[in-house]
Design a protein around this motif. Sequence first.
Motif, mmCIF file in Angstrom:
data_model
loop_
_atom_site.group_PDB
_atom_site.id
_atom_site.type_symbol
_atom_site.label_atom_id
_atom_site.label_comp_id
_atom_site.label_asym_id
_atom_site.label_seq_id
_atom_site.Cartn_x
_atom_site.Cartn_y
_atom_site.Cartn_z
ATOM 1 N N ASP A 104 14.002 14.307 2.758
ATOM 2 C CA ASP A 104 13.609 13.564 1.563
ATOM 3 C C ASP A 104 12.791 12.358 2.008
ATOM 4 O O ASP A 104 13.114 11.725 3.013
ATOM 5 C CB ASP A 104 14.844 13.062 0.784
ATOM 6 C CG ASP A 104 15.669 14.191 0.204
ATOM 7 O OD1 ASP A 104 15.079 15.208 -0.197
ATOM 8 O OD2 ASP A 104 16.906 14.039 0.148
ATOM 9 N N MET A 105 11.751 12.058 1.236
ATOM 10 C CA MET A 105 10.920 10.895 1.534
ATOM 11 C C MET A 105 10.901 9.982 0.325
ATOM 12 O O MET A 105 10.932 10.441 -0.814
ATOM 13 C CB MET A 105 9.499 11.321 1.873
ATOM 14 C CG MET A 105 9.383 12.122 3.144
ATOM 15 S SD MET A 105 7.716 12.714 3.410
ATOM 16 C CE MET A 105 7.505 13.791 2.022
ATOM 17 N N ASP A 106 10.824 8.677 0.597
ATOM 18 C CA ASP A 106 10.759 7.683 -0.464
ATOM 19 C C ASP A 106 10.085 6.444 0.095
ATOM 20 O O ASP A 106 9.902 6.310 1.305
ATOM 21 C CB ASP A 106 12.173 7.355 -0.948
ATOM 22 C CG ASP A 106 12.201 6.696 -2.321
ATOM 23 O OD1 ASP A 106 11.135 6.568 -2.949
ATOM 24 O OD2 ASP A 106 13.295 6.309 -2.757
ATOM 25 N N VAL A 107 9.706 5.550 -0.790
ATOM 26 C CA VAL A 107 9.197 4.242 -0.405
ATOM 27 C C VAL A 107 10.102 3.224 -1.063
ATOM 28 O O VAL A 107 10.343 3.292 -2.267
ATOM 29 C CB VAL A 107 7.728 4.037 -0.856
ATOM 30 C CG1 VAL A 107 7.283 2.614 -0.620
ATOM 31 C CG2 VAL A 107 6.815 5.028 -0.144
ATOM 32 N N GLU A 108 10.653 2.330 -0.259
ATOM 33 C CA GLU A 108 11.530 1.289 -0.776
ATOM 34 C C GLU A 108 11.005 -0.045 -0.266
ATOM 35 O O GLU A 108 10.986 -0.299 0.940
ATOM 36 C CB GLU A 108 12.965 1.520 -0.299
ATOM 37 C CG GLU A 108 13.954 0.507 -0.852
ATOM 38 C CD GLU A 108 15.364 0.804 -0.396
ATOM 39 O OE1 GLU A 108 15.892 0.017 0.407
ATOM 40 O OE2 GLU A 108 15.923 1.830 -0.833
ATOM 41 N N GLY A 109 10.586 -0.886 -1.203
ATOM 42 C CA GLY A 109 10.028 -2.182 -0.802
ATOM 43 C C GLY A 109 8.747 -1.976 -0.028
ATOM 44 O O GLY A 109 7.802 -1.357 -0.518
ATOM 45 N N SER B 246 4.688 0.932 12.502
ATOM 46 C CA SER B 246 5.454 1.413 11.361
ATOM 47 C C SER B 246 6.811 0.717 11.298
ATOM 48 O O SER B 246 7.438 0.474 12.318
ATOM 49 C CB SER B 246 5.675 2.925 11.484
ATOM 50 O OG SER B 246 6.533 3.377 10.467
ATOM 51 N N ARG B 247 7.244 0.430 10.084
ATOM 52 C CA ARG B 247 8.590 -0.108 9.846
ATOM 53 C C ARG B 247 9.462 0.958 9.180
ATOM 54 O O ARG B 247 10.476 0.658 8.574
ATOM 55 C CB ARG B 247 8.505 -1.360 8.964
ATOM 56 C CG ARG B 247 7.778 -2.499 9.662
ATOM 57 C CD ARG B 247 7.810 -3.785 8.865
ATOM 58 N NE ARG B 247 9.192 -4.210 8.675
ATOM 59 C CZ ARG B 247 9.753 -4.406 7.479
ATOM 60 N NH1 ARG B 247 9.080 -4.226 6.373
ATOM 61 N NH2 ARG B 247 11.000 -4.799 7.381
ATOM 62 N N LEU B 248 9.065 2.195 9.317
ATOM 63 C CA LEU B 248 9.748 3.329 8.741
ATOM 64 C C LEU B 248 11.250 3.290 9.042
ATOM 65 O O LEU B 248 11.652 2.907 10.134
ATOM 66 C CB LEU B 248 9.145 4.600 9.356
ATOM 67 C CG LEU B 248 9.818 5.896 8.972
ATOM 68 C CD1 LEU B 248 8.793 6.815 8.361
ATOM 69 C CD2 LEU B 248 10.462 6.528 10.170
ATOM 70 N N ASP C 14 0.854 -1.180 0.000
ATOM 71 C CA ASP C 14 0.000 0.000 0.000
ATOM 72 C C ASP C 14 0.899 1.241 0.000
ATOM 73 O O ASP C 14 1.233 1.789 1.049
ATOM 74 C CB ASP C 14 -0.924 -0.020 1.220
ATOM 75 C CG ASP C 14 -1.942 1.100 1.191
ATOM 76 O OD1 ASP C 14 -1.821 2.025 0.348
ATOM 77 O OD2 ASP C 14 -2.877 1.059 2.022
ATOM 78 N N VAL C 15 1.297 1.642 -1.194
ATOM 79 C CA VAL C 15 2.237 2.757 -1.355
ATOM 80 C C VAL C 15 1.653 4.044 -0.771
ATOM 81 O O VAL C 15 2.372 4.821 -0.131
ATOM 82 C CB VAL C 15 2.637 2.938 -2.838
ATOM 83 C CG1 VAL C 15 3.513 4.158 -3.022
ATOM 84 C CG2 VAL C 15 3.351 1.687 -3.345
ATOM 85 N N ALA C 16 0.362 4.258 -0.946
ATOM 86 C CA ALA C 16 -0.259 5.479 -0.420
ATOM 87 C C ALA C 16 -0.140 5.536 1.103
ATOM 88 O O ALA C 16 0.156 6.595 1.671
ATOM 89 C CB ALA C 16 -1.723 5.557 -0.849
ATOM 90 N N ALA C 17 -0.335 4.395 1.766
ATOM 91 C CA ALA C 17 -0.209 4.350 3.227
ATOM 92 C C ALA C 17 1.233 4.606 3.650
ATOM 93 O O ALA C 17 1.489 5.306 4.633
ATOM 94 C CB ALA C 17 -0.699 3.010 3.766
ATOM 95 N N LEU C 18 2.179 4.052 2.899
ATOM 96 C CA LEU C 18 3.586 4.274 3.218
ATOM 97 C C LEU C 18 3.982 5.730 2.974
ATOM 98 O O LEU C 18 4.766 6.304 3.739
ATOM 99 C CB LEU C 18 4.477 3.324 2.416
ATOM 100 C CG LEU C 18 4.345 1.843 2.784
ATOM 101 C CD1 LEU C 18 5.193 0.991 1.847
ATOM 102 C CD2 LEU C 18 4.722 1.598 4.224
ATOM 103 N N GLU C 19 3.434 6.329 1.925
ATOM 104 C CA GLU C 19 3.697 7.748 1.670
ATOM 105 C C GLU C 19 3.126 8.606 2.794
ATOM 106 O O GLU C 19 3.735 9.592 3.214
ATOM 107 C CB GLU C 19 3.135 8.163 0.322
ATOM 108 C CG GLU C 19 3.938 7.606 -0.843
ATOM 109 C CD GLU C 19 3.299 7.875 -2.199
ATOM 110 O OE1 GLU C 19 2.098 8.234 -2.264
ATOM 111 O OE2 GLU C 19 4.013 7.714 -3.212
ATOM 112 N N ARG C 20 1.943 8.204 3.300
ATOM 113 C CA ARG C 20 1.344 8.927 4.432
ATOM 114 C C ARG C 20 2.244 8.801 5.665
ATOM 115 O O ARG C 20 2.458 9.778 6.381
ATOM 116 C CB ARG C 20 -0.049 8.393 4.739
ATOM 117 C CG ARG C 20 -0.718 9.139 5.870
ATOM 118 C CD ARG C 20 -2.205 8.811 5.992
ATOM 119 N NE ARG C 20 -2.759 9.547 7.097
ATOM 120 C CZ ARG C 20 -3.106 9.000 8.265
ATOM 121 N NH1 ARG C 20 -2.985 7.698 8.452
ATOM 122 N NH2 ARG C 20 -3.590 9.747 9.230
#
Length: 182
Positions: free
Chosen positions: A59-64, A106-108, A30-36
């Motif tokens: 900077d923000m990103d989603v990886e995996g 979160s696994r941020l 769920d990329v949108a949730a990770l972006e949130r």
Amino acid sequence: MSNGNEDGADERGSVAVADAPENEDEAVVDVAALEREGDIAADYIEGLLDIADFDGDIDMDVEGDRALVSVVGATLDELIGDNGEVLEALQELTRLAVHRSTGNRSRLMLDIGGFRDSRRKALSRVGADAVEAVRKSGEVKPLEPMTPFERKVVHDAVAAAGLRSESEGEEPNRYVVVYPAG
């Protein structure tokens, strides 16, 4: 046979085990949730930077399957601390802020000043060196205690070289053990 990969490890060293998804739809991130999560974390970190009077760009990103938030700037060493201890604490506080806002664990991953990226490269070398030593000696090789992040990087390097590794011990002295093939 487990390779000891701690992709689901929390900071206390427990390992979450998940069954493989029965269909591809369950594997969709769920990329949108990770972006949130990244947005919440960025706001939290920005507030901390303002309070501490530090300058830094976020900077923000989603990886995996995790959000990545990076803070870059000239004078951020105090936010990293010795061996990344302050960074680890800030990551936990940031994860708590995200959990409080979303209600989800979160696994941020938080990086400051490129510390985790450079540490990842050094730890990959540690894993490769351990593999080489185990192949030469044919004996089990225990490594020094590491954080969950550090152990995961080493486990990944060992697995990529075709050997097996496991984590042993209790936090904060949990460490990786590399085993010979066969």
